[in-house]
Scaffold this motif. Structure first.
Motif, PDB file in Angstrom:
ATOM      1  N   MET A   1       0.800  -1.220   0.000  1.00  0.00           N
ATOM      2  CA  MET A   1       0.000   0.000   0.000  1.00  0.00           C
ATOM      3  C   MET A   1       0.837   1.276   0.000  1.00  0.00           C
ATOM      4  O   MET A   1       0.373   2.314  -0.456  1.00  0.00           O
ATOM      5  N   ASN A   2       2.078   1.233   0.494  1.00  0.00           N
ATOM      6  CA  ASN A   2       2.824   2.464   0.738  1.00  0.00           C
ATOM      7  C   ASN A   2       4.180   2.535   0.064  1.00  0.00           C
ATOM      8  O   ASN A   2       5.109   3.102   0.626  1.00  0.00           O
ATOM      9  N   THR A   3       4.338   2.001  -1.115  1.00  0.00           N
ATOM     10  CA  THR A   3       5.626   2.115  -1.791  1.00  0.00           C
ATOM     11  C   THR A   3       5.459   2.812  -3.129  1.00  0.00           C
ATOM     12  O   THR A   3       4.438   2.712  -3.779  1.00  0.00           O
ATOM     13  N   SER A   4       6.522   3.523  -3.518  1.00  0.00           N
ATOM     14  CA  SER A   4       6.467   4.228  -4.793  1.00  0.00           C
ATOM     15  C   SER A   4       7.476   3.673  -5.796  1.00  0.00           C
ATOM     16  O   SER A   4       7.281   3.792  -6.989  1.00  0.00           O
ATOM     17  N   LYS A   5       8.567   3.080  -5.337  1.00  0.00           N
ATOM     18  CA  LYS A   5       9.564   2.515  -6.233  1.00  0.00           C
ATOM     19  C   LYS A   5       9.179   1.083  -6.559  1.00  0.00           C
ATOM     20  O   LYS A   5       9.028   0.247  -5.682  1.00  0.00           O
ATOM     21  N   ALA A   6       9.055   0.787  -7.826  1.00  0.00           N
ATOM     22  CA  ALA A   6       8.516  -0.501  -8.247  1.00  0.00           C
ATOM     23  C   ALA A   6       9.459  -1.664  -7.942  1.00  0.00           C
ATOM     24  O   ALA A   6       9.023  -2.705  -7.468  1.00  0.00           O
ATOM     25  N   GLU A   7      10.749  -1.525  -8.227  1.00  0.00           N
ATOM     26  CA  GLU A   7      11.659  -2.662  -8.082  1.00  0.00           C
ATOM     27  C   GLU A   7      11.789  -3.120  -6.630  1.00  0.00           C
ATOM     28  O   GLU A   7      11.669  -4.296  -6.325  1.00  0.00           O
ATOM     29  N   ASN A   8      12.034  -2.190  -5.732  1.00  0.00           N
ATOM     30  CA  ASN A   8      12.164  -2.558  -4.324  1.00  0.00           C
ATOM     31  C   ASN A   8      10.845  -3.025  -3.738  1.00  0.00           C
ATOM     32  O   ASN A   8      10.824  -3.871  -2.850  1.00  0.00           O
ATOM     33  N   ALA A   9       9.745  -2.456  -4.211  1.00  0.00           N
ATOM     34  CA  ALA A   9       8.441  -2.837  -3.696  1.00  0.00           C
ATOM     35  C   ALA A   9       8.124  -4.285  -4.036  1.00  0.00           C
ATOM     36  O   ALA A   9       7.651  -5.032  -3.188  1.00  0.00           O
ATOM     37  N   VAL A  10       8.398  -4.700  -5.248  1.00  0.00           N
ATOM     38  CA  VAL A  10       8.099  -6.067  -5.663  1.00  0.00           C
ATOM     39  C   VAL A  10       8.945  -7.051  -4.874  1.00  0.00           C
ATOM     40  O   VAL A  10       8.457  -8.083  -4.407  1.00  0.00           O
ATOM     41  N   LYS A  11      10.213  -6.737  -4.679  1.00  0.00           N
ATOM     42  CA  LYS A  11      11.086  -7.628  -3.914  1.00  0.00           C
ATOM     43  C   LYS A  11      10.619  -7.742  -2.465  1.00  0.00           C
ATOM     44  O   LYS A  11      10.558  -8.842  -1.910  1.00  0.00           O
ATOM     45  N   SER A  12      10.290  -6.628  -1.851  1.00  0.00           N
ATOM     46  CA  SER A  12       9.856  -6.638  -0.458  1.00  0.00           C
ATOM     47  C   SER A  12       8.525  -7.352  -0.290  1.00  0.00           C
ATOM     48  O   SER A  12       8.349  -8.149   0.629  1.00  0.00           O
ATOM     49  N   ILE A  13       7.590  -7.066  -1.175  1.00  0.00           N
ATOM     50  CA  ILE A  13       6.281  -7.706  -1.094  1.00  0.00           C
ATOM     51  C   ILE A  13       6.406  -9.203  -1.297  1.00  0.00           C
ATOM     52  O   ILE A  13       5.801  -9.996  -0.559  1.00  0.00           O
TER      53      ILE A  13
END
Length: 64
Positions: free
Chosen positions: A26-38
């Motif tokens: 819900m709270n990320t703006s950078k796509a690459e790091n968001a996908v890895k973290s999720i």
């Protein structure tokens, strides 16, 4: 009794991982790091949650 305690702990860790994955979703703006973290928190949270629930389901209490 130890198996039930371990199942509860694993379930709580799994829920926490899934909540963190939802927060990052819900709270990320950078796509690459968001996908890895999720993916990381979601998969690990799901594994821990399933292991904990399975352990709780398959553990029998015996009266002593």
């Amino acid at each position: 009794m130890e198996k039930k305690i371990m199942g509860i702990i694993l379930t709580i860790i799994g829920i926490a991982g899934l909540v963190i994955a939802g927060y990052y979703f819900m709270n990320t703006s950078k796509a690459e790091n968001a996908v890895k973290s999720i993916a990381l928190y979601g998969i690990l949270g799901g594994v821990f949650f399933a292991a904990g629930v399975g352990l709780l389901k398959n553990t029998n209490d015996k009266a002593t």
